[in-house]
Design a protein around this motif. Structure first.
Motif, PDB file in Angstrom:
ATOM      1  N   LEU A   1      -4.348  -4.056  52.365  1.00 59.44           N
ATOM      2  CA  LEU A   1      -4.554  -3.959  50.921  1.00 59.44           C
ATOM      3  C   LEU A   1      -3.477  -4.714  50.160  1.00 59.44           C
ATOM      4  O   LEU A   1      -3.774  -5.457  49.214  1.00 59.44           O
ATOM      5  N   ILE A   2      -2.239  -4.523  50.570  1.00 58.62           N
ATOM      6  CA  ILE A   2      -1.131  -5.159  49.861  1.00 58.62           C
ATOM      7  C   ILE A   2      -1.144  -6.669  50.039  1.00 58.62           C
ATOM      8  O   ILE A   2      -0.954  -7.430  49.089  1.00 58.62           O
TER       9      ILE A   2
ATOM     10  N   ALA B   1       7.466   6.390  44.421  1.00 59.85           N
ATOM     11  CA  ALA B   1       7.503   6.939  43.063  1.00 59.85           C
ATOM     12  C   ALA B   1       6.892   5.965  42.058  1.00 59.85           C
ATOM     13  O   ALA B   1       6.171   6.373  41.143  1.00 59.85           O
ATOM     14  N   GLU B   2       7.161   4.677  42.226  1.00 51.42           N
ATOM     15  CA  GLU B   2       6.609   3.671  41.315  1.00 51.42           C
ATOM     16  C   GLU B   2       5.089   3.602  41.435  1.00 51.42           C
ATOM     17  O   GLU B   2       4.377   3.509  40.425  1.00 51.42           O
TER      18      GLU B   2
ATOM     19  N   GLU C   1      -4.052  -4.560  31.889  1.00 47.76           N
ATOM     20  CA  GLU C   1      -3.155  -3.656  32.598  1.00 47.76           C
ATOM     21  C   GLU C   1      -3.519  -3.533  34.074  1.00 47.76           C
ATOM     22  O   GLU C   1      -2.628  -3.473  34.933  1.00 47.76           O
ATOM     23  N   LEU C   2      -4.795  -3.503  34.380  1.00 44.53           N
ATOM     24  CA  LEU C   2      -5.206  -3.450  35.788  1.00 44.53           C
ATOM     25  C   LEU C   2      -4.746  -4.701  36.529  1.00 44.53           C
ATOM     26  O   LEU C   2      -4.261  -4.622  37.658  1.00 44.53           O
TER      27      LEU C   2
ATOM     28  N   THR D   1      -0.892  -6.808  40.392  1.00 44.64           N
ATOM     29  CA  THR D   1       0.146  -7.817  40.650  1.00 44.64           C
ATOM     30  C   THR D   1       1.495  -7.164  40.922  1.00 44.64           C
ATOM     31  O   THR D   1       2.199  -7.552  41.868  1.00 44.64           O
ATOM     32  N   SER D   2       1.877  -6.188  40.117  1.00 46.80           N
ATOM     33  CA  SER D   2       3.206  -5.584  40.257  1.00 46.80           C
ATOM     34  C   SER D   2       3.337  -4.770  41.543  1.00 46.80           C
ATOM     35  O   SER D   2       4.381  -4.813  42.210  1.00 46.80           O
ATOM     36  N   VAL D   3       2.281  -4.027  41.909  1.00 45.40           N
ATOM     37  CA  VAL D   3       2.336  -3.262  43.164  1.00 45.40           C
ATOM     38  C   VAL D   3       2.422  -4.218  44.349  1.00 45.40           C
ATOM     39  O   VAL D   3       3.200  -3.998  45.292  1.00 45.40           O
ATOM     40  N   HIS D   4       1.617  -5.271  44.332  1.00 42.38           N
ATOM     41  CA  HIS D   4       1.678  -6.284  45.399  1.00 42.38           C
ATOM     42  C   HIS D   4       3.073  -6.892  45.485  1.00 42.38           C
ATOM     43  O   HIS D   4       3.650  -7.015  46.580  1.00 42.38           O
TER      44      HIS D   4
END
Length: 257
Positions: free
Chosen positions: A15-16, A166-167, A226-227, A232-235
Motif C-alpha cells: 500500500l505504501i 500516531a500521525e 486533502e485526500l 502523499t504525506s502518509v506515503h
C-alpha cells in the motif's frame, strides 16, 4: 498466526510503496479537472424545480390545466405546473369564494431531485475515502506488528514507529469526518426544500438551497485536495522512515525525518 502477520506486512508495504502514490496522482488529476473547477460553481446553483407563488397564482387565475377528481363537487381540483409538479387545492370553507386564492390551502405532490453535480462528485470521492480508511487500518496493524517487545536498550527506532503510528491515526480521524459531511448536507438540504414547499413566496429559502449546494461543492473540492495530501504525506512519511519502522533496533542512531 505467523502467516497472517506476514500477509499484513506484505499488504502494508505494498500500500505504501504502490497504491498510495497512485491514488495521490489520481486525485491530483481529479482536482485539476473541469469537474472540480471553480467555473462549475455557476452550474451548481441550479434553479429549484418547485412551483413559485407566482406560478400558483397564475395557474389559479387562468384556470390552466385544472382538473377535478369529481365533476359534480370539484372539491379537490389539481393543478399541473409546467415543471411536472402537482398541487392540490383544498377549500378552507364551503362558503368561501372558489376564486379566492387566500381562502385555499395547497398540498404539493411531486419529486424534488438532488443536485446532480453534487451527487456525481460525492459518488466520485466516496471510493477514495473508503479506500483510504480501509488502507490505514491495514497500515496501523502493519506498524503495530513490527514494534518489538519492550526491553532495555536502544528504543529510538521504536519511538519512530510510535510517532508514525500516531500521525497515521490523526489523519484517519480527520478523514472519517468526511463521511458525516454528506449526510449532514442531505439532511440540511431536505429541511430547506420543505421550507420552500411550505413558503413558496419566500425567495430567501430558495436562495439558501442554492448557497448550500455551492458550499457543498467547495467542501467536496477541499476533501479531494486533502485526500490527495493525506495519501502523499502518509506515503512520504513512511517511506522516509521505512527502514527504522521495519528494523527499529540497530546499533546506529537516526532521527525521525
Amino acid at each position: 498466526m505467523d502467516g497472517y502477520s506476514a500477509k499484513i506486512k506484505n499488504s502494508g508495504e505494498h500500500l505504501i510503496r504502490n497504491e498510495f502514490p497512485e491514488k495521490a496522482l489520481e486525485l491530483d488529476t481529479l482536482v485539476s479537472s473541469p469537474m472540480l473547477s471553480f467555473s462549475q460553481v455557476s452550474k451548481v446553483r441550479t434553479e429549484i424545480q418547485l412551483p413559485t407563488a407566482d406560478d400558483i397564482i397564475a395557474h389559479l387565475k387562468h384556470g390552466k390545466n385544472i382538473r377535478s377528481t369529481d365533476d359534480h363537487h370539484s372539491s379537490t381540483p389539481e393543478i399541473n405546473t409546467d415543471n411536472g409538479c402537482l398541487i392540490k387545492k383544498h377549500k378552507a370553507d364551503s362558503n368561501d369564494n372558489p376564486d379566492s386564492i387566500q381562502a385555499s390551502v395547497y398540498e404539493f405532490n411531486g419529486n424534488v431531485p438532488s443536485n446532480r453535480l453534487i451527487s456525481t462528485l460525492e459518488d466520485k470521492l466516496r471510493p477514495y475515502i473508503l479506500h483510504f480508511l480501509d488502507s490505514v487500518a491495514i497500515i496501523k496493524l502493519w506498524i503495530q506488528l513490527m514494534i518489538p517487545k519492550v526491553e532495555d536498550g536502544n528504543n529510538f527506532g521504536v519511538s519512530i514507529q510510535e510517532d508514525s503510528l500516531a500521525e497515521v491515526r490523526t489523519i484517519e480521524t480527520e478523514v472519517t469526518q468526511y463521511i458525516d459531511l454528506t449526510c449532514k448536507y442531505l439532511i440540511s438540504r431536505g429541511e430547506l426544500i420543505k421550507k420552500v414547499v411550505k413558503y413558496p413566496h419566500v425567495e430567501d429559502y430558495r436562495r439558501s438551497v442554492q448557497s448550500l449546494d455551492e458550499k457543498q461543492f467547495v467542501s467536496l473540492r477541499f476533501i479531494a485536495l486533502e485526500l490527495r495530501n493525506h495519501y502523499t504525506s502518509v506515503h512520504d512519511l513512511l517511506m522516509k522512515n521505512l527502514e527504522k519502522i521495519k528494523t527499529p533496533r540497530t546499533n546506529q542512531t537516526h532521527s525521525l525525518y
